[in-house]
Scaffold this active site. Structure first.
Site, PDB file in Angstrom:
ATOM      1  N   THR A 142      -5.030   7.700  -5.484  1.00 13.32           N
ATOM      2  CA  THR A 142      -5.106   7.690  -4.087  1.00 13.32           C
ATOM      3  C   THR A 142      -4.246   8.694  -3.825  1.00 13.32           C
ATOM      4  OG1 THR A 142      -5.647   5.263  -3.897  1.00 13.32           O
ATOM      5  CG2 THR A 142      -5.008   6.541  -1.720  1.00 13.32           C
ATOM      6  N   GLU A 190       0.894  -1.169   0.091  1.00 16.42           N
ATOM      7  CA  GLU A 190      -0.032  -0.072  -0.219  1.00 16.42           C
ATOM      8  C   GLU A 190       0.942   1.240   0.033  1.00 16.42           C
ATOM      9  OE1 GLU A 190      -2.792  -0.477  -1.134  1.00 16.42           O
ATOM     10  OE2 GLU A 190      -4.145  -0.225   0.403  1.00 16.42           O
TER      11      GLU A 190
END
Length: 309
Positions: A180, A128
């Site tokens: 993101t 991530e």
């Protein structure tokens, strides 16, 4: 046992008010990953999909997560990984988390489940970080634990599995990309105390609503006064989808992760199907391509199948 196939589910992070702390796993869509253990050291990655993602382990979220795990292994195993992505990168449905979590669950299975779920989350957070620049666990945790999870703390990791009543989830994924990292850039760095207090009340209310099977409390708590007002500007048709879905009987919903997907929680399947039709009508009018899903909460998380040779 030399190879396993895993189904790594899409996930919805934030659940409206719980930025970086709440997430749930979906039954559809999911990525399919096959991992084999090898005598030859190193990681070899092959993609059987159209997304043209990097295959160099250090540049691939699954590769980085596996490398993080391998640092804690004494032996010099190698791995061969084949990824077939059905969760589009940049969809807001936890595509990078599915890769990161899926591979560490698969590897752990091949190694005799030597690591805890918390360890697996820790390894997958490296993926991530590569994808978004931040180690967050709100997509990874529901993938690994199943169902709905609360991340009480990242350092140290403290993950709480939440029970919840049955719910249907309607999702629309407009075919635009919201990165993101970009969606984080536009967020305000400071919030008003009155907004923070309102948000804390909603997060606590949502968790209590899940635990008490109280649909009314869930519905009242699906409100975000901090993140959604800023991020929703990146998503065409957002306000329209949200208002009409709630009018049609949805409990509520909002941006899935950092977007552009929008999700709505519903108590009944026929309400979710009505909401899906509303989503389709709105996006047909915008002329944007889109995908819709009507699905349920995946309480199992990543599914592992042993391949018999």
């Amino acid at each position: 046992m030399s190879s396993v196939t895993v189904h790594a589910p899409a996930t919805i992070a934030n659940l409206v008010c719980g930025f970086d702390v709440l997430g749930l796993a979906l039954n559809d869509p999911y990525d399919v990953m096959k991992l084999s253990i090898s005598e030859t050291p190193g990681i070899r990655i092959q993609h059987n999909d159209v997304y043209n993602l990097p295959t160099i382990p250090e540049q691939n979220v699954a590769g980085v997560s596996l490398l993080e795990m391998m640092q804690e292994l004494d032996s010099h195993y190698g791995f061969d990984l084949v990824i077939e992505k059905h969760i589009k990168p940049g969809s807001g449905l936890g595509s990078s988390a599915a890769s990161a979590a899926g591979v560490v669950v698969a590897a752990n299975h091949l190694l005799g489940n030597i690591f805890s779920k918390e360890d697996l989350v820790r390894f997958a957070m490296a993926g991530e970080k590569l994808a978004s620049g931040v180690k967050h666990a709100d997509n990874i945790s529901p993938g690994i634990y199943g169902g709905i999870t609360l991340i009480r703390s990242i350092f140290p990791l403290d993950i709480v599995s939440l029970t919840a009543p049955p719910m249907y989830v309607a999702v629309v994924h407009p075919q635009i990309e919201v990165k993101t990292s970009d969606a984080r850039e536009i967020l305000r760095k400071e919030v008003l105390l009155k907004d923070a207090i309102k948000q804390w009340g909603n997060i606590a209310g949502l968790v209590a609503g899940f635990m008490k099977n109280d649909y009314g409390l869930i519905s009242r708590s699906l409100e975000d006064v901090i993140i959604e007002p800023v991020r929703s500007m990146l998503i065409p048709g957002f306000d329209d989808v949200k208002k009409k879905s709630v009018d049609a009987g949805a409990l509520g919903g909002g941006i899935s992760g950092s977007g552009p997907s929008i999700f709505m929680l519903c108590e009944e399947k026929n309400t979710a199907l009505k909401v899906e039709k509303i989503m389709k009508d709105i996006y047909d009018n915008t002329g944007l391509k889109y995908h819709t899903y009507v699905t349920t909460i995946n309480n199992e998380g990543i599914k592992v199948e042993v391949n018999n040779h």
